[in-house]
Design an enzyme around this catalytic site. Structure first.
Site, PDB file in Angstrom:
ATOM      1  CG  ASN A  72      -0.390  -0.095   2.508  1.00  0.00           C
ATOM      2  OD1 ASN A  72       0.709  -0.630   2.657  1.00  0.00           O
ATOM      3  ND2 ASN A  72      -1.059   0.414   3.512  1.00  0.00           N
ATOM      4  CD  GLU A  75       5.387  -0.647  12.808  1.00  0.00           C
ATOM      5  OE1 GLU A  75       4.238  -0.177  12.903  1.00  0.00           O
ATOM      6  OE2 GLU A  75       6.283  -0.397  13.628  1.00  0.00           O
ATOM      7  CB  CYS A 123      -1.857   0.271   8.648  1.00  0.00           C
ATOM      8  SG  CYS A 123      -0.560   1.500   8.507  1.00  0.00           S
TER       9      CYS A 123
HETATM   10  P1  NAD Z   1       0.202  -9.041   3.568  1.00  0.00           P
HETATM   11  O1  NAD Z   1       0.320  -9.426   4.993  1.00  0.00           O
HETATM   12  O2  NAD Z   1      -0.663  -9.874   2.687  1.00  0.00           O
HETATM   13  O3  NAD Z   1       1.629  -9.010   2.852  1.00  0.00           O
HETATM   14  C1  NAD Z   1       2.683  -8.227   3.362  1.00  0.00           C
HETATM   15  C2  NAD Z   1       4.007  -8.838   2.935  1.00  0.00           C
HETATM   16  O4  NAD Z   1       4.164 -10.101   3.577  1.00  0.00           O
HETATM   17  C3  NAD Z   1       4.108  -9.114   1.437  1.00  0.00           C
HETATM   18  O5  NAD Z   1       5.423  -8.850   1.002  1.00  0.00           O
HETATM   19  C4  NAD Z   1       3.800 -10.594   1.358  1.00  0.00           C
HETATM   20  O6  NAD Z   1       4.351 -11.219   0.218  1.00  0.00           O
HETATM   21  C5  NAD Z   1       4.471 -11.101   2.625  1.00  0.00           C
HETATM   22  N1  NAD Z   1       3.963 -12.391   3.126  1.00  0.00           N
HETATM   23  C6  NAD Z   1       2.775 -12.989   2.861  1.00  0.00           C
HETATM   24  N2  NAD Z   1       2.699 -14.152   3.521  1.00  0.00           N
HETATM   25  C7  NAD Z   1       3.849 -14.297   4.222  1.00  0.00           C
HETATM   26  C8  NAD Z   1       4.361 -15.285   5.109  1.00  0.00           C
HETATM   27  N3  NAD Z   1       3.644 -16.378   5.422  1.00  0.00           N
HETATM   28  N4  NAD Z   1       5.576 -15.090   5.664  1.00  0.00           N
HETATM   29  C9  NAD Z   1       6.288 -13.980   5.404  1.00  0.00           C
HETATM   30  N5  NAD Z   1       5.855 -13.007   4.565  1.00  0.00           N
HETATM   31  C10 NAD Z   1       4.654 -13.166   3.980  1.00  0.00           C
HETATM   32  O7  NAD Z   1      -0.275  -7.503   3.559  1.00  0.00           O
HETATM   33  P2  NAD Z   1      -0.684  -6.575   2.333  1.00  0.00           P
HETATM   34  O8  NAD Z   1      -2.014  -7.014   1.823  1.00  0.00           O
HETATM   35  O9  NAD Z   1       0.445  -6.443   1.370  1.00  0.00           O
HETATM   36  O10 NAD Z   1      -0.817  -5.176   3.106  1.00  0.00           O
HETATM   37  C11 NAD Z   1      -1.945  -4.830   3.834  1.00  0.00           C
HETATM   38  C12 NAD Z   1      -1.760  -5.080   5.314  1.00  0.00           C
HETATM   39  O11 NAD Z   1      -0.593  -4.420   5.778  1.00  0.00           O
HETATM   40  C13 NAD Z   1      -2.904  -4.498   6.120  1.00  0.00           C
HETATM   41  O12 NAD Z   1      -3.286  -5.400   7.125  1.00  0.00           O
HETATM   42  C14 NAD Z   1      -2.308  -3.234   6.720  1.00  0.00           C
HETATM   43  O13 NAD Z   1      -2.918  -2.787   7.898  1.00  0.00           O
HETATM   44  C15 NAD Z   1      -0.903  -3.662   6.955  1.00  0.00           C
HETATM   45  N6  NAD Z   1      -0.037  -2.493   7.055  1.00  0.00           N
HETATM   46  C16 NAD Z   1       0.413  -2.121   8.303  1.00  0.00           C
HETATM   47  C17 NAD Z   1       1.187  -0.973   8.451  1.00  0.00           C
HETATM   48  C18 NAD Z   1       1.674  -0.520   9.784  1.00  0.00           C
HETATM   49  O14 NAD Z   1       2.527   0.382   9.834  1.00  0.00           O
HETATM   50  N7  NAD Z   1       1.205  -1.075  10.890  1.00  0.00           N
HETATM   51  C19 NAD Z   1       1.509  -0.221   7.311  1.00  0.00           C
HETATM   52  C20 NAD Z   1       1.028  -0.637   6.073  1.00  0.00           C
HETATM   53  C21 NAD Z   1       0.268  -1.779   5.959  1.00  0.00           C
END
Ligand code: NAD
Length: 478
Positions: free
Chosen positions: A155, A251, A285
């Site tokens: 995002n 995060e 987020c």
């Molecule tokens: P996601 O959890 O689907 O993916 C995030 C990353 O993790 C990607 O690079 C993905 O390939 C990787 N991933 C997926 N499965 C994994 C596994 N089993 N082990 C290790 N890595 C893995 O998230 P998304 O859809 O890309 O992003 C949206 C989410 O991110 C929302 O829940 C949002 O709230 C969160 N987010 C949090 C913050 C924060 O600062 N707290 C900031 C931005 C986004």
């Protein structure tokens, strides 16, 4: 057009057998590029190289590291418009928002370079400890943790990559980046800035591929000293189970509350919420998701909010007059549409918006949402806010604290005492007074509590979390 996607030891790799992934615009479906996917063997190699890179970088004086980071920042500044076009094209945020994100790239790297040069240790007053005299000297020294794995979501594909890579390099670590498969081209462009600035081979690696396959391998590997993950709460929970004993920063997701009290400036609250609920099509987020409004001002507040939300223009992300672009995929748009429909079927009222056209959803306000409904309790990650009425301030705080999350929160009030109560009583990593949670300065500590995460980002904090503070005691012979 093949774009590299696999960086090992300072060069981009593509073997005859390499699998490729086509990156497409979520708006038009047009192909934007093909990237090389990493295999598990590639990840293994990247980890070996990162261990060597960590030695090289650890033995590079901080002033030289700073100079390379400052050069990378200048390159990122020069490429800002191209970076914005890449961000907008591949993940669908409007070009005006993408330009804002890209303009912060150089600045985050510069802040990181500065913090990397400011790691003063402590001198320990050992003689104040009973049984210890003047025969010993104690102090702490900063050392890199070693190999950092950075896993990032789609995002904010520039911002969130740099909040990990900048501090990791500034603190003298090698880093392997695994960006989201929905936004790899931005990550590739950013890594190229560091390479062009003269970062030694092996200090940064980039692997693209499935999160569950490559991510799991990276997270659980004992050669990795620190995992810095930003993404959804379920993936974060899984990482805690498989990481083993290593440093973790997580995060994660949220369902952020915004309280509007009877002492609020309703115009200010409506203006801020019309941004905070819809920026990046709500895929933030810290989006303002749950609007908790005191009953007595509910109707006046909605009268101020509705026209502002209806004025938000949606459409082609690359057009200058589009305010809000697409969801990242059509499946995500369908998921958000279904969540709105389910809330309405269970008694909520669709006040405006919520219509889907492919990956676009018109900005929605969903009224009369019960605080315990899934629409409020779970992260929506879409362009809609829920409105829940509170009897009084105590009830508003109870609703705000009723989810498993605690990342950001906001309160609108002109009453000083209400502000002070909010600072203390809202369970959240960041609390905004008279703004929604959708606001972040890159140098501020930023991170969640409860299921929203572990640890904090923000450049100074991240440099510190990616530094090993070693305690040294010198003993004299007597
Ligand atoms: P996601 O959890 O689907 O993916 C995030 C990353 O993790 C990607 O690079 C993905 O390939 C990787 N991933 C997926 N499965 C994994 C596994 N089993 N082990 C290790 N890595 C893995 O998230 P998304 O859809 O890309 O992003 C949206 C989410 O991110 C929302 O829940 C949002 O709230 C969160 N987010 C949090 C913050 C924060 O600062 N707290 C900031 C931005 C986004």
């Amino acid at each position: 057009m093949t774009t590299p996607g696999l960086l090992i030891n300072g060069s981009w790799h593509q073997g005859a057998q390499s699998a490729l992934h086509t990156v497409r615009s979520p708006y038009s479906g047009d192909p934007l590029g093909e990237i090389v996917l990493a295999t598990n063997a590639d990840v293994d190699k990247a980890l070996d190289i990162a261990c060597e890179g960590a030695k090289t970088w650890r033995n590079t004086p901080a002033h030289q590291r700073t100079a390379i980071l400052l050069a990378a920042a200048a390159i990122a500044d020069e490429r800002s418009e191209a970076l914005a076009q890449t961000i907008s094209s591949e993940m669908g945020k409007s070009i005006r928002e993408a330009r804002g994100e890209a303009s912060r790239a150089g600045e985050i790297i510069r802040l990181s370079a500065f913090e990397g040069s400011q790691r003063y240790g402590d001198s320990l007053p050992l003689d104040a400890n009973l049984g210890t005299g003047f025969d010993k000297i104690g102090f702490t020294i900063a050392q890199p943790v070693g190999v950092v794995v950075a896993i990032t979501p789609f995002n904010y594909p520039s911002l969130l990559v740099l909040h990990k890579v900048g501090p990791a390099l500034a603190a003298g670590n090698a880093v392997i980046l695994k960006p989201a498969l929905a936004a790899p081209l931005t990550a590739i462009a950013l890594v190229q800035c560091f390479l062009d600035a003269g970062l030694p081979a092996g200090v940064i690696g980039l692997v693209n591929g499935s999160g569950s396959e490559l991510g799991g391998q990276l997270v659980s590997d004992p050669r990795v000293n620190k995992v810095s993950f930003t993404g959804s709460t379920p993936v974060g929970e899984n990482i805690t189970r498989i990481a083993g004993i290593k440093r973790l920063s997580l995060e994660l997701g949220a369902s952020s509350p915004v309280i509007v009290t009877r002492h609020a400036d309703l115009e200010q609250a409506a203006h801020s919420i019309s941004l905070g609920g819809y920026v990046n099509a709500g895929q933030v987020c810290i989006a303002a998701q749950r609007i908790i409004v005191e009953e007595s001002i509910h109707d006046d507040f909605l009268a101020a909010l509705i026209p502002k939300v209806e004025a938000i223009t949606i459409g082609d992300p690359l057009k200058d007059d589009t305010m809000v672009g697409t969801l990242v995929t059509e499946n995500e748009a369908i998921r958000v549409e279904s969540a709105i429909e389910k809330a309405v079927a269970d008694g909520a009222v669709l006040i405006t918006g919520g219509q889907r056209n492919g990956t676009l959803i018109s900005p929605a306000i969903v009224g009369n949402v019960s605080g315990d409904h899934a629409f409020a309790q779970e992260e929506l990650f879409g362009p809609a806010v829920s409105i829940t009425q509170a009897k009084d301030l105590d009830h508003a705080f109870a609703l705000a604290n009723s989810t498993r999350y605690g990342l950001g929160a906001g309160i609108f009030t002109q009453d000083h005492d209400e502000s002070i109560r909010a600072m203390r009583e809202i369970d959240s990593g960041v609390v905004h007074i008279n703004w929604t949670p959708l606001w972040r300065a890159d140098l501020m500590p930023y991170g969640g509590i409860k299921s929203s995460g572990i640890g904090k980002e923000g450049v100074r904090t991240t440099v510190n979390e990616m530094t090993e503070w070693k305690t040294v005691i010198m003993h004299s012979r007597v």
